[in-house]
Design an enzyme around this catalytic site. Structure first.
Site, short mmCIF file in Angstrom:
data_model
loop_
_atom_site.label_atom_id
_atom_site.label_comp_id
_atom_site.label_asym_id
_atom_site.label_seq_id
_atom_site.Cartn_x
_atom_site.Cartn_y
_atom_site.Cartn_z
N GLU A 79 40.86 61.28 44.46
CA GLU A 79 40.97 62.38 45.11
C GLU A 79 39.99 62.55 46.45
OE1 GLU A 79 41.28 66.86 43.45
OE2 GLU A 79 40.03 65.59 42.52
N HIS A 80 40.29 63.12 47.48
CA HIS A 80 39.30 63.50 48.48
C HIS A 80 38.86 64.91 48.39
CE1 HIS A 80 38.13 64.56 52.79
NE2 HIS A 80 37.55 63.40 52.61
N LEU A 81 37.78 65.31 48.32
CA LEU A 81 37.36 66.46 48.37
C LEU A 81 36.35 66.64 49.48
CD1 LEU A 81 36.26 67.12 44.53
CD2 LEU A 81 38.34 67.69 45.75
N ASP A 92 25.27 58.04 34.67
CA ASP A 92 24.90 57.35 35.92
C ASP A 92 24.52 58.68 36.81
OD1 ASP A 92 23.38 55.66 37.61
OD2 ASP A 92 25.45 54.88 38.45
#
Length: 325
Positions: A84-86, A231
């Site tokens: 998903e591009h945010l 992480d």
């Protein structure tokens, strides 16, 4: 759905093809590995599994995570990792909210276990010690299937699939003991790789001493499994206009304090983050002394990833852990 995508922007970064695509008003980032790309996340499922499993459980915990899915390339030339591009920036003004959200995530499974134990005590009239504890010795959930897990909580340490920290796979075999899991499935795995690739005698000698002292770091502390990122440093968090965001997890059910280790290593988080976190999750006895123990994994992992530049810090931490409490 992906057949309707169109490429908005395409390029290369670190030898991996990247496209930004749009589909029905939603934006995605696609990472494509080729035949020579042996990164586990491109050929197999660990990183995608880690992302999917973590993100699928975050909605109830108020911690936003970048969603992702791994597909086989239609021409058989590696994998396609779709994220998903945010529209996000580095996490600055929302660090306190990130600390609160992370604390809620860490407390969620512990709360489920306590509620389940209390309910069982009311039904049986016996305390947890009288019942002799639980644990199924298998999937760690004490129940069959994800729906039941959501009700009863996860009782053991580990995860349902292999995950990756960087490009190295992690053994997530379920274990009833956190010190045993951490020594065997995290530190021993790193030391085995060092022995094979570097044969560093000093490191191996110090590890033979340090592993005997790991239990001492958990005196007077009861560790219950929490879903952890694994992480969590400044490069794996950001913020949108409305909330902090985390990504690239190396998930498992483990000790919640582990999630703070690599942040200390890189100085990633502000006092506002730590203060907000500890309002939700108070410090346990000897919290500060376990910082070296949890940083040790990340320094060893960086040594195995990037070479001897991390040898000195790893040796220093091994000496510290070998002293015990």
């Amino acid at each position: 759905m992906h057949q309707q995508w169109h490429v908005v922007r395409s390029g290369h970064r670190k030898g991996v093809c990247e496209d930004q695509r749009e589909d029905g008003g939603n934006a995605y980032v696609c990472r494509r590995g080729g035949k020579s790309d042996h990164h586990p996340s491109h050929q197999h499922h660990p990183c995608a599994c880690s992302n999917q499993a973590l993100c699928g459980r975050l909605a109830a915990h108020c911690l936003c995570c970048v969603r992702s899915q791994l597909f086989e390339h239609p021409r058989g030339t590696g994998g396609v990792f779709v994220m998903e591009h945010l529209d996000m920036s580095s996490c600055g003004s929302m660090q306190a909210q990130l600390g609160t959200d992370l604390g809620r995530l860490h407390q969620h499974n512990i709360g489920l276990l306590r509620a389940c134990s209390a309910a069982e005590s009311r039904i049986t009239g016996k305390s947890p010690s009288e019942r002799g504890g639980g644990g199924d010795g298998g999937n760690g959930s004490g129940a069959e299937g994800h729906d039941d897990v959501a009700v009863s909580g996860v009782e053991q340490f580990g995860f349902e699939c292999t995950t990756c920290c960087g490009f190295l796979p992690q053994d997530n075999t379920w274990c009833a003991s956190w010190p045993e899991f951490y020594a065997r499935s995290r530190l021993q795995t790193q030391m085995d790789m060092l022995a094979e690739n570097h044969g560093d005698r000093e490191a191996l000698q110090l590890w033979s001493e340090a592993q005997l002292k790991i239990d001492s770091f958990f005196r007077d502390v009861e560790v219950k499994p929490s879903l952890i990122h694994g992480d969590l440093w400044g490069g794996n968090v950001g913020q949108t206009a409305t909330s902090p965001v985390v990504f690239d997890p190396a998930s498992c059910y483990g000790h919640h304090e582990f999630d703070l280790g690599i942040g200390v290593m890189f100085g990633s988080f502000s006092p506002a983050f730590h203060n907000a976190y500890h309002k939700v999750v108070p410090k346990s006895p000897n919290f500060d002394k376990r910082t070296d123990l949890y940083q040790l994994f990340h320094h060893l992992n960086h040594w195995n990833h990037f070479g001897s530049g991390y040898r000195g810090s790893s040796i220093s931490l091994l000496r510290s852990v070998a002293k015990g409490l």
